[in-house]
Design an enzyme around this catalytic site. Structure first.
Site, PDB file in Angstrom:
ATOM      1  CG  ASN A 161     -59.031 -88.035  -3.091  1.00 37.98           C
ATOM      2  OD1 ASN A 161     -59.881 -86.889  -2.747  1.00 37.98           O
ATOM      3  ND2 ASN A 161     -57.773 -88.857  -2.329  1.00 37.98           N
ATOM      4  CD  GLU A 259     -54.469 -79.626   3.767  1.00 34.83           C
ATOM      5  OE1 GLU A 259     -53.949 -80.472   3.624  1.00 34.83           O
ATOM      6  OE2 GLU A 259     -54.216 -78.736   4.586  1.00 34.83           O
ATOM      7  CB  CYS A 293     -53.578 -87.131   0.096  1.00 40.12           C
ATOM      8  SG  CYS A 293     -54.391 -86.855   1.441  1.00 40.12           S
ATOM      9  CD  GLU A 465     -58.206 -78.306   4.444  1.00 38.44           C
ATOM     10  OE1 GLU A 465     -58.569 -79.759   4.129  1.00 38.44           O
ATOM     11  OE2 GLU A 465     -59.190 -77.394   4.202  1.00 38.44           O
TER      12      GLU A 465
HETATM   13  P1  NAP Z   1     -56.533 -82.319  -9.394  1.00 37.71           P
HETATM   14  O1  NAP Z   1     -55.630 -82.861 -10.539  1.00 37.71           O
HETATM   15  O2  NAP Z   1     -55.106 -81.318  -9.168  1.00 37.71           O
HETATM   16  O3  NAP Z   1     -57.566 -81.275  -9.252  1.00 37.71           O
HETATM   17  C1  NAP Z   1     -57.899 -81.222  -8.152  1.00 37.71           C
HETATM   18  C2  NAP Z   1     -59.220 -80.072  -8.561  1.00 37.71           C
HETATM   19  O4  NAP Z   1     -57.987 -78.902  -8.738  1.00 37.71           O
HETATM   20  C3  NAP Z   1     -59.982 -80.281  -9.134  1.00 37.71           C
HETATM   21  O5  NAP Z   1     -60.897 -79.567  -8.600  1.00 37.71           O
HETATM   22  C4  NAP Z   1     -59.643 -80.391 -10.668  1.00 37.71           C
HETATM   23  O6  NAP Z   1     -60.712 -79.276 -11.548  1.00 37.71           O
HETATM   24  C5  NAP Z   1     -59.292 -78.595 -10.310  1.00 37.71           C
HETATM   25  N1  NAP Z   1     -57.892 -78.235 -11.567  1.00 37.71           N
HETATM   26  C6  NAP Z   1     -57.581 -78.981 -12.067  1.00 37.71           C
HETATM   27  N2  NAP Z   1     -56.494 -77.838 -12.798  1.00 37.71           N
HETATM   28  C7  NAP Z   1     -56.850 -76.739 -12.784  1.00 37.71           C
HETATM   29  C8  NAP Z   1     -56.609 -75.162 -12.890  1.00 37.71           C
HETATM   30  N3  NAP Z   1     -55.671 -75.223 -13.542  1.00 37.71           N
HETATM   31  N4  NAP Z   1     -57.258 -74.816 -12.524  1.00 37.71           N
HETATM   32  C9  NAP Z   1     -57.861 -74.556 -11.067  1.00 37.71           C
HETATM   33  N5  NAP Z   1     -58.266 -75.498 -10.668  1.00 37.71           N
HETATM   34  C10 NAP Z   1     -57.618 -76.929 -11.476  1.00 37.71           C
HETATM   35  O7  NAP Z   1     -55.913 -83.495  -8.461  1.00 37.71           O
HETATM   36  P2  NAP Z   1     -57.249 -84.541  -8.482  1.00 37.71           P
HETATM   37  O8  NAP Z   1     -56.319 -85.898  -9.338  1.00 37.71           O
HETATM   38  O9  NAP Z   1     -58.825 -84.296  -8.529  1.00 37.71           O
HETATM   39  O10 NAP Z   1     -56.893 -85.435  -7.059  1.00 37.71           O
HETATM   40  C11 NAP Z   1     -55.401 -85.918  -6.650  1.00 37.71           C
HETATM   41  C12 NAP Z   1     -54.118 -85.179  -6.280  1.00 37.71           C
HETATM   42  O11 NAP Z   1     -55.185 -84.852  -4.350  1.00 37.71           O
HETATM   43  C13 NAP Z   1     -53.783 -86.395  -5.585  1.00 37.71           C
HETATM   44  O12 NAP Z   1     -51.919 -85.741  -5.261  1.00 37.71           O
HETATM   45  C14 NAP Z   1     -53.656 -86.581  -4.202  1.00 37.71           C
HETATM   46  O13 NAP Z   1     -52.971 -86.756  -2.911  1.00 37.71           O
HETATM   47  C15 NAP Z   1     -54.260 -84.882  -3.327  1.00 37.71           C
HETATM   48  N6  NAP Z   1     -55.149 -84.863  -2.526  1.00 37.71           N
HETATM   49  C16 NAP Z   1     -54.345 -84.242  -1.687  1.00 37.71           C
HETATM   50  C17 NAP Z   1     -54.760 -84.142  -0.236  1.00 37.71           C
HETATM   51  C18 NAP Z   1     -54.394 -83.617   0.911  1.00 37.71           C
HETATM   52  O14 NAP Z   1     -55.476 -83.358   2.500  1.00 37.71           O
HETATM   53  N7  NAP Z   1     -53.786 -83.418   0.986  1.00 37.71           N
HETATM   54  C19 NAP Z   1     -56.132 -84.878  -0.325  1.00 37.71           C
HETATM   55  C20 NAP Z   1     -57.161 -85.903  -0.928  1.00 37.71           C
HETATM   56  C21 NAP Z   1     -56.344 -85.300  -2.472  1.00 37.71           C
HETATM   57  P3  NAP Z   1     -61.494 -80.234 -12.396  1.00 37.71           P
HETATM   58  O15 NAP Z   1     -61.474 -81.460 -11.875  1.00 37.71           O
HETATM   59  O16 NAP Z   1     -62.558 -80.077 -13.198  1.00 37.71           O
HETATM   60  O17 NAP Z   1     -60.439 -80.580 -13.264  1.00 37.71           O
END
Ligand code: NAP
Length: 485
Positions: A161, A259, A293, A465
């Site tokens: 995102n 995060e 997020c 962060e």
């Molecule tokens: P996600 O599905 O958890 O993916 C995030 C990262 O993790 C991607 O690089 C993904 O790789 C990787 N990943 C997925 N499965 C994995 C595994 N089994 N082992 C290692 N890495 C793995 O989340 P998203 O859909 O990209 O992002 C949206 C989420 O992020 C939302 O819940 C949002 O709230 C949260 N977010 C939080 C913050 C914060 O600062 N708290 C900031 C931004 C977003 P692939 O894409 O290659 O699968």
């Protein structure tokens, strides 16, 4: 004005290989297609590496660590500063890459580049301000020191995102502290991260200090989390994956920063300034198309201001246009993928089926577009009150007393950001202390900055962060007890 969809000023910034030990490499897996969320056409095929290349990246980071850690902080700072300058020089191309692969509006892409680059600048400066402590000894003849030292090799896993900001937020403090790093960006948005890596090389980051791998997340994640050499994992993404990665890291007792997901409430109290409340709701809800997020997921409005707020908010929401992120006339680009659109549709239909009233927007017009939508009269058991919508759907829920508002806001396992609008200092002080969240925005929906500690509580994660707190996540405070003095 229609922005040039395909053209970069510098073609060399469209990178599809990985950077390991200072060399651009190809993996042996089938390359992964990256699409443009608006046209849904493929814009690049990015190499896909596996365990062997990831291990090579960890080995390279390990080999590069002693020299990088030993380098004067001033020199590490100079390289980060050069990287920061190169991002400014290539701002147009990076913003285009962000819009091409993520879909967000080009104005927001430029905003992301500025925000992301704040971390490069801030930590270039912070590198030279990592200070140790001398502690007054409880007995004579001893000197007690707490000296900062870098943890070692760090791993960074980032989401789609904010493809640049989530990476600079980890890379800059890590390198400033003296750690080396292996980064893995999200599969849907690797191009921005790879261009960032290219600029890092140009800035003079030595081989092995910054490595980047793309490919199957499970396999890459296993290598990074199980390696005893990797001493730190910084992850930004969903709570589900974060919990799993934290468990994987436990075996090697790594330092972790998580995060994770949010479900931010926005509380609007009777004494709020109406214009400020509407502006806060617009920014907190619709920035980045709601794919943030810290996006306000639930908007709670006190009964005395409820009707005035709703009509003013509805007028504003109706002015927002969803469409091609490269078209200046639009405000919100497409969502990242079909699942994201489906989730918004599901939450809207659920809110309406439970008695909510549609005041603006409505069903998706097709493709990956999701209309900026407002539903009032949403009952507390609606899906949008409990799950992250991650799209441009605002649901408004009425409440009566201040204590009821606080209770509703805290009724979630998440605790990333929360917002409140009020003009009463007593209400502001009381409510901001009672909210169970890592961050509170008061009369503003825009809180992110490299200068402040960003992070959540509860299921939204651990660690900070940004700010001087962010660099601590990459440091060990070594206690040195010198006796016989
Ligand atoms: P996600 O599905 O958890 O993916 C995030 C990262 O993790 C991607 O690089 C993904 O790789 C990787 N990943 C997925 N499965 C994995 C595994 N089994 N082992 C290692 N890495 C793995 O989340 P998203 O859909 O990209 O992002 C949206 C989420 O992020 C939302 O819940 C949002 O709230 C949260 N977010 C939080 C913050 C914060 O600062 N708290 C900031 C931004 C977003 P692939 O894409 O290659 O699968």
């Amino acid at each position: 004005m229609i922005y040039m969809r395909g053209k970069l000023d510098e073609d060399s910034l469209l990178v599809t290989e990985n950077l390991v030990n200072g060399k651009w490499i190809e993996g042996s897996n089938t390359p992964v297609a990256v699409d443009d969320p608006f046209t849904q056409g493929v814009i690049a095929e990015v190499t896909s590496v596996g365990e062997i290349e990831t291990q090579a990246a960890v080995d390279a980071a390990q080999a590069a660590f002693p020299a990088w850690a030993a380098r004067p902080a001033k020199e590490r700072a100079a390289i980060l500063r050069r990287w920061f300058e190169l991002i400014i020089e290539h701002k147009d191309d990076i913003a285009r890459l962000i819009t091409r692969e993520n879909g967000k509006h080009i104005r927001e892409a430029y905003g992301e580049v500025d925000y992301a680059n704040q971390f490069m600048e801030f930590y270039a400066d912070e590198a030279t301000r990592v200070l140790g402590e001398t502690i007054p000894a409880p007995v004579s003849g001893r000197r007690l020191l707490a000296e900062p030292e870098p943890l070692g090799v760090a791993a960074a896993i980032t989401p789609w995102n904010f493809p640049l900001a989530m990476l600079t937020r980890k890379t800059a403090p890590s390198l400033a502290a003296g750690c080396t790093i292996v980064a893995k960006p999200a599969a849907m948005t690797p191009l921005t991260a790879l261009a960032f890596a290219k600029l890092g090389q140009e800035a003079g980051v030595p081989a092995g200090v910054f490595n980047i791998v793309t490919g199957p997340s499970g396999a890459i994640g296993k290598v990074l989390t199980s390696s005893p050499v990797v001493r730190k994992l910084s992850f930004t993404g969903s709570t589900e994956v974060g919990v799993m990665l934290a468990q994987q890291c436990a075996g090697t007792m790594k330092r972790i920063s998580m995060e994770l997901g949010g479900n931010a409430p926005l509380l609007i109290f009777n004494d709020a300034d109406l214009d400020i409340a509407v502006e806060t709701a617009m920014v907190a809800k619709f920035r980045n198309g709601g794919q943030s997020c810290i996006a306000a997921n639930r908007i709670y409005v006190q009964s005395g201001i409820h009707d005035h707020f709703l009509s003013a908010f509805a007028e504003k929401v109706k002015t927002l246009k969803a469409g091609d992120g490269f078209n200046d006339a639009n405000d919100i680009g497409p969502l990242i993928d079909d699942d994201a659109v489906c989730k918004v549709e599901e939450h809207r239909e659920d809110a309406l089926a439970r008695g909510g009233e549609l005041l603006a927007g409505g069903a998706s017009p097709g493709g990956r577009l999701s209309l900026p939508t407002l539903v009032s009269g949403v009952p507390e058991d609606a899906k949008l009150a409990h799950e992250e919508t991650f799209g441009p759907l605002a649901g408004v829920i009425a409440f009566d007393t201040i204590e009821n508002g606080i209770a509703l806001a805290n009724k979630t396992p998440f605790g990333l950001a929360a917002y409140l609008c009020s003009s009463d200092p007593g209400t502001i002080a009381h409510v901001s202390r009672q909210l169970e969240s890592g961050m509170v925005g008061i009369n503003t929906g825009l809180i992110s900055t490299a200068y402040a500690p960003f992070g959540g509580v509860k299921m939204s994660g651990v660690g900070k962060e940004g700010s001087h707190h962010g660099i601590e996540e990459y440091l060990n405070r070594k206690y040195i007890c010198h006796a016989g003095l």
